[in-house]
Design an enzyme around this catalytic site. Structure first.
Site, PDB file in Angstrom:
ATOM      1  N   ARG A  39     -25.147  -9.755 -22.753  1.00 21.34           N
ATOM      2  CA  ARG A  39     -24.366 -10.662 -21.897  1.00 21.34           C
ATOM      3  C   ARG A  39     -25.006 -10.827 -20.521  1.00 21.34           C
ATOM      4  O   ARG A  39     -24.911 -11.898 -19.926  1.00 21.34           O
ATOM      5  CB  ARG A  39     -22.937 -10.150 -21.768  1.00 21.34           C
ATOM      6  CG  ARG A  39     -22.174 -10.376 -23.053  1.00 21.34           C
ATOM      7  CD  ARG A  39     -20.708 -10.141 -22.872  1.00 21.34           C
ATOM      8  NE  ARG A  39     -19.991 -10.629 -24.038  1.00 21.34           N
ATOM      9  CZ  ARG A  39     -18.804 -10.183 -24.411  1.00 21.34           C
ATOM     10  NH1 ARG A  39     -18.194  -9.248 -23.714  1.00 21.34           N
ATOM     11  NH2 ARG A  39     -18.211 -10.687 -25.481  1.00 21.34           N
ATOM     12  N   LYS A 200      -8.713  -9.549 -36.731  1.00 26.94           N
ATOM     13  CA  LYS A 200      -7.725 -10.111 -35.796  1.00 26.94           C
ATOM     14  C   LYS A 200      -7.148 -11.395 -36.373  1.00 26.94           C
ATOM     15  O   LYS A 200      -7.376 -12.494 -35.875  1.00 26.94           O
ATOM     16  CB  LYS A 200      -8.383 -10.388 -34.452  1.00 26.94           C
ATOM     17  CG  LYS A 200      -8.657  -9.129 -33.656  1.00 26.94           C
ATOM     18  CD  LYS A 200      -9.006  -9.517 -32.228  1.00 26.94           C
ATOM     19  CE  LYS A 200     -10.142  -8.699 -31.695  1.00 26.94           C
ATOM     20  NZ  LYS A 200     -10.969  -9.446 -30.759  1.00 26.94           N
ATOM     21  N   GLY A 354     -17.086 -11.161 -31.359  1.00 24.98           N
ATOM     22  CA  GLY A 354     -17.810  -9.975 -30.909  1.00 24.98           C
ATOM     23  C   GLY A 354     -18.423  -9.187 -32.042  1.00 24.98           C
ATOM     24  O   GLY A 354     -19.611  -8.836 -32.005  1.00 24.98           O
ATOM     25  N   GLY A 377     -12.936 -15.400 -28.642  1.00 19.83           N
ATOM     26  CA  GLY A 377     -11.653 -16.089 -28.459  1.00 19.83           C
ATOM     27  C   GLY A 377     -11.849 -17.496 -27.912  1.00 19.83           C
ATOM     28  O   GLY A 377     -11.214 -18.449 -28.372  1.00 19.83           O
TER      29      GLY A 377
HETATM   30  P1  ADP Z   1     -14.871 -10.657 -34.510  1.00 26.03           P
HETATM   31  O1  ADP Z   1     -15.025  -9.640 -33.402  1.00 26.03           O
HETATM   32  O2  ADP Z   1     -16.172 -11.050 -35.116  1.00 26.03           O
HETATM   33  O3  ADP Z   1     -14.036 -11.809 -34.077  1.00 26.03           O
HETATM   34  P2  ADP Z   1     -12.648  -9.165 -35.595  1.00 26.03           P
HETATM   35  O4  ADP Z   1     -12.560  -8.430 -34.315  1.00 26.03           O
HETATM   36  O5  ADP Z   1     -11.543 -10.079 -35.959  1.00 26.03           O
HETATM   37  O6  ADP Z   1     -14.049  -9.947 -35.677  1.00 26.03           O
HETATM   38  O7  ADP Z   1     -12.770  -8.156 -36.817  1.00 26.03           O
HETATM   39  C1  ADP Z   1     -13.784  -7.188 -36.888  1.00 26.03           C
HETATM   40  C2  ADP Z   1     -13.282  -5.984 -37.576  1.00 26.03           C
HETATM   41  O8  ADP Z   1     -12.729  -6.305 -38.826  1.00 26.03           O
HETATM   42  C3  ADP Z   1     -14.367  -4.973 -37.858  1.00 26.03           C
HETATM   43  O9  ADP Z   1     -14.124  -3.813 -37.088  1.00 26.03           O
HETATM   44  C4  ADP Z   1     -14.236  -4.690 -39.358  1.00 26.03           C
HETATM   45  O10 ADP Z   1     -14.352  -3.325 -39.665  1.00 26.03           O
HETATM   46  C5  ADP Z   1     -12.836  -5.181 -39.641  1.00 26.03           C
HETATM   47  N1  ADP Z   1     -12.647  -5.539 -41.064  1.00 26.03           N
HETATM   48  C6  ADP Z   1     -13.314  -6.453 -41.771  1.00 26.03           C
HETATM   49  N2  ADP Z   1     -12.905  -6.461 -43.042  1.00 26.03           N
HETATM   50  C7  ADP Z   1     -11.936  -5.531 -43.157  1.00 26.03           C
HETATM   51  C8  ADP Z   1     -11.129  -5.054 -44.227  1.00 26.03           C
HETATM   52  N3  ADP Z   1     -11.245  -5.557 -45.453  1.00 26.03           N
HETATM   53  N4  ADP Z   1     -10.248  -4.065 -43.964  1.00 26.03           N
HETATM   54  C9  ADP Z   1     -10.142  -3.550 -42.720  1.00 26.03           C
HETATM   55  N5  ADP Z   1     -10.880  -3.959 -41.671  1.00 26.03           N
HETATM   56  C10 ADP Z   1     -11.762  -4.936 -41.878  1.00 26.03           C
HETATM   57 MG    MG Z   2     -13.764  -8.097 -32.690  1.00 20.24          MG
END
Ligand code: ADP
Ligand code: MG
Length: 397
Positions: A39, A200, A354, A377
């Protein structure tokens, strides 16, 4: 509407005091050192341009969630040190956001010099977008530049408030984010494939409705898929379901998809485990066959193959959210497959979020993406069609 950038400002920035909102919200090590400076490096084009043009730079950023009071471990000192290394010049750091010490430091800046203010979220007025804080910050500078795309969906004093009392333009990182993401939405190339996963779900479910209008295919993975399976009446065992309320939204999305040209694609197979652990017992099952008490931790190999094929055939791909618990190597294969297919695909590829971005970086594939967004976000809200307060506050070109 296109926003003015630092190239479009009417004033000569030479000698100008420029307040730059950057996103230096970096991960830190236990020892308080910068663990990943992506960043900070993202803001370098703007910082270097302003220095080369003789501006006097005053940088402000948040770090973590101090909730309106000073937290020793969230001071920006190690960030200042890292920035200083990267620009190969001193970076003066003050321990406050406003006040006499800060005004004096700002006034004594010479052309090309850089001052970093303390974590702006130590001040409780920041997240309240307090007009008095905005005025105090405005008095420090002659021009405001917002380069913090990752914070642009927040109406805070440093992201939006200061734009009411200073000429306000975007930095280069902000500009590249807006160009890439607005381009996906305003002039989509077809087939347009959206890949959505992660955990999320509540934050992300809203964007599905938008993708049903914009995209040709939505590929679902991660923990996101379980609310869809529940909406279809399937048993998901002990799989992670963040929010039961999402099930209703998922049901609506399925219904809308059945009446639209957009295909909503769910996994056919999953990697399931008997525990949430790297050394759990694990196997591949069809989606209806999750054993009692087991949980889905990755998409299965058949699903991964299918998703990869669709990505390779796409003209444009947007990806947010890992396909599984990629932090554990055994459940990272689905996520790796998506990242590799995106790297190989001739499609215009954009990754946001992230954890998804971290996964792409771990695999060394970031350079092979069309655009890697610094704002999870913010990128989703932009695609949803929301007006981002930090962008709306900037002057139109
Ligand atoms: P990003 O940061 O890319 O927006 P999120 O924060 O929404 O993504 O989600 C990331 C998290 O989702 C990771 O820590 C991952 O371990 C978790 N995750 C992905 N698939 C599963 C699953 N099937 N069960 C539980 N956690 C999951
Ligand atoms: Mg995340």
């Amino acid at each position: 509407m296109a926003k003015k950038t630092i190239r479009d400002v009417d004033v000569d920035v030479a000698g100008c005091r420029v307040l730059v909102r950057v996103d230096f919200n970096v991960p830190l090590t236990d020892a308080g050192e910068v663990a990943d400076d992506t960043r900070i490096r993202g803001a370098l084009p703007t910082i270097e341009y302003l220095r080369e043009h003789g501006a006097r730079l005053i940088l402000t950023s948040h770090l973590g969630r101090p909730r309106g009071e000073p937290k020793e471990e969230l001071r920006l000192n190690s960030v200042a040190a890292r920035l200083s290394q990267l620009i190969d010049a001193p970076v003066r750091k003050v321990d406050r956001l406003t006040g006499p010490e800060v005004s004096e430091a700002a006034d004594s800046l010479q052309a090309g010099e850089v001052l970093l203010l303390e974590n702006c979220r130590f001040d409780p007025r920041e997240t309240k977008n307090d007009p008095e804080l905005a005025r105090e910050l405005c008095r420090l500078a002659d021009l405001y530049v917002n380069d913090a795309f990752g914070a642009a969906h927040r109406a805070h004093a440093t992201t939006a408030g200061v734009a009411s009392c200073l000429p306000a333009v975007s930095g280069f990182l902000m500009q590249s984010e807006l160009d890439a993401l607005q381009g996906l939405v305003d002039s989509p190339q077809h087939p347009f494939v959206a890949v959505l996963g992660g955990a999320k779900v509540t934050d992300k479910i809203g964007v599905i409705e938008r993708f049903l209008d914009l995209a040709d295919q939505i590929l679902i993975g991660g923990a996101m898929c379980f609310i869809f399976f529940k909406a279809q009446g399937l048993d998901v065992g002990a799989s992670r379901v963040e929010d039961e309320a999402g099930i209703e939204t998922a049901r609506r999305a399925l219904e809308k998809a059945s009446n639209s040209d957009c295909e909503l694609v769910l996994p056919r197979d999953l990697v399931v485990a008997d525990r949430f652990a790297e050394d759990a017992e694990a196997r591949v099952v069809g989606v209806g066959d999750i054993p009692q008490g087991w949980m889905g931790l990755d998409i299965g190999p058949e699903t991964a193959d299918e998703y990869e094929r669709r990505i390779l055939d796409a003209a444009q791909v947007f990806w947010n959210g890992p396909m599984g618990v990629f932090e554990m190597d055994r459940f990272a294969e689905g996520t790796r497959g998506i990242a590799r297919a995106m790297a190989e695909s001739r499609a215009l590829t954009v990754v946001g979020g992230g954890d998804s971005v971290a996964a792409v970086q771990q695999l060394g594939l970031a350079e092979r993406m069309g655009h890697v967004s610094t704002g999870g976000g913010a990128s989703l809200e932009l695609i949803e069609g929301a007006e981002l307060p930090g962008v709306a506050a900037l002057e139109d070109r």
